[in-house]
Structures are given as C-alpha cells and as structure tokens.
Design an enzyme around this catalytic site. Structure first.
Site, mmCIF file in Angstrom:
data_model
loop_
_atom_site.group_PDB
_atom_site.id
_atom_site.type_symbol
_atom_site.label_atom_id
_atom_site.label_comp_id
_atom_site.label_asym_id
_atom_site.label_seq_id
_atom_site.Cartn_x
_atom_site.Cartn_y
_atom_site.Cartn_z
ATOM 1 N N ALA A 66 0.859 -1.172 0.000
ATOM 2 C CA ALA A 66 0.000 0.000 0.000
ATOM 3 C C ALA A 66 0.900 1.227 0.000
ATOM 4 O O ALA A 66 2.085 1.143 0.332
ATOM 5 C CB ALA A 66 -0.900 -0.015 1.229
ATOM 6 N N GLY A 110 0.617 -4.984 1.052
ATOM 7 C CA GLY A 110 -0.613 -5.057 0.253
ATOM 8 C C GLY A 110 -0.397 -5.752 -1.091
ATOM 9 O O GLY A 110 -1.322 -6.338 -1.646
ATOM 10 N N GLU A 113 -0.673 -9.329 -0.364
ATOM 11 C CA GLU A 113 -2.089 -9.597 -0.060
ATOM 12 C C GLU A 113 -2.937 -9.603 -1.328
ATOM 13 O O GLU A 113 -3.826 -10.447 -1.485
ATOM 14 C CB GLU A 113 -2.603 -8.549 0.937
ATOM 15 C CG GLU A 113 -1.956 -8.713 2.308
ATOM 16 C CD GLU A 113 -2.280 -7.567 3.252
ATOM 17 O OE1 GLU A 113 -1.988 -6.402 2.892
ATOM 18 O OE2 GLU A 113 -2.829 -7.815 4.333
ATOM 19 N N GLU A 133 4.860 -5.098 7.115
ATOM 20 C CA GLU A 133 4.134 -4.030 7.826
ATOM 21 C C GLU A 133 4.636 -3.814 9.245
ATOM 22 O O GLU A 133 4.642 -2.693 9.750
ATOM 23 C CB GLU A 133 2.628 -4.354 7.867
ATOM 24 C CG GLU A 133 1.907 -4.204 6.539
ATOM 25 C CD GLU A 133 1.898 -5.471 5.699
ATOM 26 O OE1 GLU A 133 2.746 -6.379 5.936
ATOM 27 O OE2 GLU A 133 1.044 -5.565 4.800
HETATM 28 N N1 CO8 Z 1 4.538 3.043 -0.872
HETATM 29 C C1 CO8 Z 1 4.913 4.200 -1.485
HETATM 30 N N2 CO8 Z 1 6.043 4.293 -2.217
HETATM 31 C C2 CO8 Z 1 6.840 3.229 -2.347
HETATM 32 C C3 CO8 Z 1 6.518 2.009 -1.732
HETATM 33 C C4 CO8 Z 1 5.296 1.932 -0.977
HETATM 34 N N3 CO8 Z 1 4.861 0.783 -0.395
HETATM 35 N N4 CO8 Z 1 7.475 1.111 -2.010
HETATM 36 C C5 CO8 Z 1 8.377 1.761 -2.785
HETATM 37 N N5 CO8 Z 1 7.996 3.032 -2.987
HETATM 38 C C6 CO8 Z 1 8.712 4.081 -3.753
HETATM 39 C C7 CO8 Z 1 9.935 4.574 -3.022
HETATM 40 O O1 CO8 Z 1 9.574 5.562 -2.084
HETATM 41 C C8 CO8 Z 1 10.765 5.148 -4.174
HETATM 42 O O2 CO8 Z 1 10.257 6.399 -4.534
HETATM 43 P P1 CO8 Z 1 11.288 7.618 -4.889
HETATM 44 O O3 CO8 Z 1 12.031 7.137 -6.107
HETATM 45 O O4 CO8 Z 1 10.370 8.759 -5.171
HETATM 46 O O5 CO8 Z 1 12.171 7.799 -3.698
HETATM 47 C C9 CO8 Z 1 10.446 4.192 -5.326
HETATM 48 O O6 CO8 Z 1 9.219 3.535 -4.974
HETATM 49 C C10 CO8 Z 1 11.518 3.148 -5.530
HETATM 50 O O7 CO8 Z 1 11.728 2.475 -4.294
HETATM 51 P P2 CO8 Z 1 13.182 2.305 -3.610
HETATM 52 O O8 CO8 Z 1 14.080 3.425 -4.029
HETATM 53 O O9 CO8 Z 1 12.985 2.075 -2.178
HETATM 54 O O10 CO8 Z 1 13.658 0.976 -4.353
HETATM 55 P P3 CO8 Z 1 14.676 -0.114 -3.777
HETATM 56 O O11 CO8 Z 1 14.945 -1.027 -4.930
HETATM 57 O O12 CO8 Z 1 15.817 0.530 -3.090
HETATM 58 O O13 CO8 Z 1 13.836 -0.925 -2.648
HETATM 59 C C11 CO8 Z 1 11.898 -2.052 -1.714
HETATM 60 C C12 CO8 Z 1 12.707 -1.686 -2.983
HETATM 61 C C13 CO8 Z 1 12.709 -3.017 -0.844
HETATM 62 C C14 CO8 Z 1 10.630 -2.727 -2.203
HETATM 63 C C15 CO8 Z 1 11.576 -0.783 -0.916
HETATM 64 O O14 CO8 Z 1 11.002 0.183 -1.808
HETATM 65 C C16 CO8 Z 1 10.586 -0.983 0.203
HETATM 66 O O15 CO8 Z 1 10.953 -1.483 1.246
HETATM 67 N N6 CO8 Z 1 9.312 -0.570 0.015
HETATM 68 C C17 CO8 Z 1 8.301 -0.621 1.053
HETATM 69 C C18 CO8 Z 1 7.780 -2.013 1.247
HETATM 70 C C19 CO8 Z 1 6.745 -2.036 2.343
HETATM 71 O O16 CO8 Z 1 6.994 -1.719 3.491
HETATM 72 N N7 CO8 Z 1 5.498 -2.435 1.988
HETATM 73 C C20 CO8 Z 1 4.414 -2.528 2.922
HETATM 74 C C21 CO8 Z 1 3.613 -1.290 2.891
HETATM 75 S S1 CO8 Z 1 2.346 -1.259 4.136
HETATM 76 C C22 CO8 Z 1 1.097 -2.136 3.486
HETATM 77 O O17 CO8 Z 1 1.162 -2.626 2.409
HETATM 78 C C23 CO8 Z 1 -0.100 -2.268 4.345
HETATM 79 C C24 CO8 Z 1 -1.243 -2.954 3.604
HETATM 80 C C25 CO8 Z 1 -2.510 -2.615 4.281
HETATM 81 C C26 CO8 Z 1 -3.713 -3.051 3.468
HETATM 82 C C27 CO8 Z 1 -4.025 -2.143 2.360
HETATM 83 C C28 CO8 Z 1 -5.061 -1.140 2.707
HETATM 84 C C29 CO8 Z 1 -4.595 0.234 2.636
#
Ligand code: CO8
Length: 259
Positions: A66, A110, A113, A133
C-alpha cells in the site's frame, strides 16, 4: 494509454490482462489504483467474452505494498471512516472468474495480499514475497494475517509477519504460496498459457470449480463436500456438460458454448 492510467488493460482471445502501472512507486497500491483495478475486474467479470483474468506488475515489482506516503499521516478515524480497505479491496474477492497473479520482483505488504486474493500465483524466479508491515509499526490490513497462514501454515506465516522478512520464489513454491515458478522472461507467456487453458473450459464449470475450492477454506469438510456435490449435480443442467462428454465419446475436441 496515457501515463495517468494506473491499470493497463489488454485482451488476448478470452483472456484479460491487467498490468499495475505506477512504475515510479514500484506499483504502490494507492486509492486511485485500487479503484481502477476493481472497476476493470468487475468489467471483465461481467464480459461474456472473457474466461480468465491475469493481474501482473513490472519486472521489478508486482506491487511494493500500500502507498506508505499516502497512509503516513492518517489518524485512526481517517482509516476507520474512509473504509479504504473494504471499499476497493473486497470486490476483488467477489470476482467469479479465475484470476491468476503473475508475480515478478517485489510482492510486499498489500502487494502480497493482492496476489493472495487472486486464485493462484505464478511466480518469476525473481519474485520476493513479504509482509513487512511490522517494520512500519502496523500489521497487514488486507487479509495477510489470514490468507498467509492458510497458504503456508502457521509457523512460516508467523515468521514472515513477525520478522517482516522476505521469501524468495523457491521458498514460496516449497511452502505452497505459489503454484509454479518460471524463468522471469517467461512469466507472462506462461501465465497467458495457463489462463488460455482455463478460458477454453466451460465457464459454468470453471466458476463452480473456483467457488467449490474456495469453500474448502471457509467451511467444514462435511459442508464443503455437500456444497461441491450440489454444484456437481447442477452442472448436468448445462449444455456444455452434454457437449464435453459427447465430444469425449466421439473422440473429438469439445466446442463449449459457456452455458
Ligand atoms: N509506498 C509508497 N512508495 C513506495 C513504496 C510503498 N509501499 N514502495 C516503494 N515506494 C517508492 C519509493 O519511495 C521510491 O520512490 P522515490 O524514487 O520517489 O524515492 C520508489 O518507490 C523506488 O523504491 P526504492 O528506491 O525504495 O527501491 P529499492 O529497490 O531501493 O527498494 C523495496 C525496494 C525493498 C521494495 C523498498 O522500496 C521498500 O521497502 N518498500 C516498502 C515495502 C513495504 O513496506 N510495503 C508494505 C507497505 S504497508 C502495506 O502494504 C499495508 C497494507 C494494508 C492493506 C491495504 C489497505 C490500505
């Protein structure tokens, strides 16, 4: 398609392919994207010319979760009142036609999921699954704590949900989260092949098969078996059952009419 389109839509034969398209955010699932996705799924579910649906992402990410930026400032009341999760996530689980998740790269939070809400997952060898999460001070909110243990068992689900670690494609297949692992460059071709096979079957039997397998999750064995039996009986009212069995007896391919 314009860059604003968050879901790319393609039709090949009786297969609809939906591609998550927010590449700059690794397909983070914001409200607008989920609205487009559920609308597209509803449209193809109601289209007589479609027999199976594929949801896929990019090579780097199916979906990284998400949208954390969008959620960061939310209060309890924002989350509770908006019905964000139920409004545009629940319709995915109500789609009657089979949905295959074709996952390459990250399927996190998400994203994992969403993949688990599909009927089965075909993974590229590059796929990485996780429910991170806990690292953000929350827990999965779109079914992750319920669907993951059903898919991989309690011990591994606890490990994933509590540590937030990722699982690679090999571990995901070994533990039953995904049905097959394929080389990354063949992911979409293999998903299309599976979807085309499914879409060539009689649609009433496909829908009842999906409904019946899903009952295995949501009822006792006895209730599930009764449900299956009634569904089985009812398929003898279809033209396609007559055609399927007659074609077998006559040693030819069936021509299903999907009724
Ligand atoms: N949300 C928003 N932006 C994101 C997300 C995300 N989940 N994941 C990545 N991005 C963005 C980054 O901010 C970045 O943006 P920018 O270039 O503007 O800085 C761009 O995508 C590229 O990402 P990275 O530079 O971080 O790329 P890497 O290759 O270094 O890393 C990862 C990749 C490991 C996937 C890393 O991006 C990461 O850890 N992302 C977050 C993963 C995460 O925590 N996901 C869980 C989110 S919470 C959730 O899903 C709750 C679900 C609840 C149910 C849904 C109802 C709302």
């Amino acid at each position: 398609q314009t860059n604003e389109t968050l879901i790319l839509q393609e039709v090949e034969g009786r297969v609809a392919i939906l591609t998550l398209n927010r590449p700059k955010a690794l397909n983070a699932l914001n409200d607008a994207l989920m609205d487009e996705l559920s609308a597209a799924l509803a449209k193809f579910d109601g289209d007589d010319n479609i027999g199976a649906i594929i949801i896929t992402g990019s090579e780097k990410a199916f979906a990284a979760g998400a949208d954390i930026g969008a959620m960061a400032s939310w209060s309890y009341m924002d989350v509770y009142k908006s019905e964000y999760i139920t409004r545009n996530w629940d319709p995915i689980a109500r789609v009657r036609k089979p949905i295959i998740a074709a996952v390459s790269g990250y399927a996190l939070g998400g994203g994992c999921e969403l993949a688990m809400m599909c009927d089965f997952i075909i993974a590229a060898d590059s796929a990485k699954f996780g429910q991170p999460e806990i690292k953000l001070g929350i827990i999965p909110g779109a079914g992750g704590t319920q669907r993951l243990p059903r898919a991989v068992g309690k011990s591994k689900a606890m490990d994933m949900v509590l540590t937030g670690r990722m699982m690679n494609a090999e571990e995901a297949e070994r533990s039953g989260l995904v049905s097959r692992v394929v080389p990354a460059d063949q992911l979409l071709a293999q998903a299309k092949e599976a979807a085309t096979v499914i879409a060539s079957m009689s649609l009433p039997s496909v829908i009842m098969a999906k409904e019946s397998v899903n009952r295995a999750w949501e009822s006792s064995l006895r209730e599930g078996v009764l449900f299956e039996r009634r569904a089985f009986h009812s398929l003898f009212a279809t033209e396609d059952q007559k055609e399927g069995m007659t074609a077998f007896v006559e040693k030819r391919s069936p021509e299903f009419k999907h009724r």
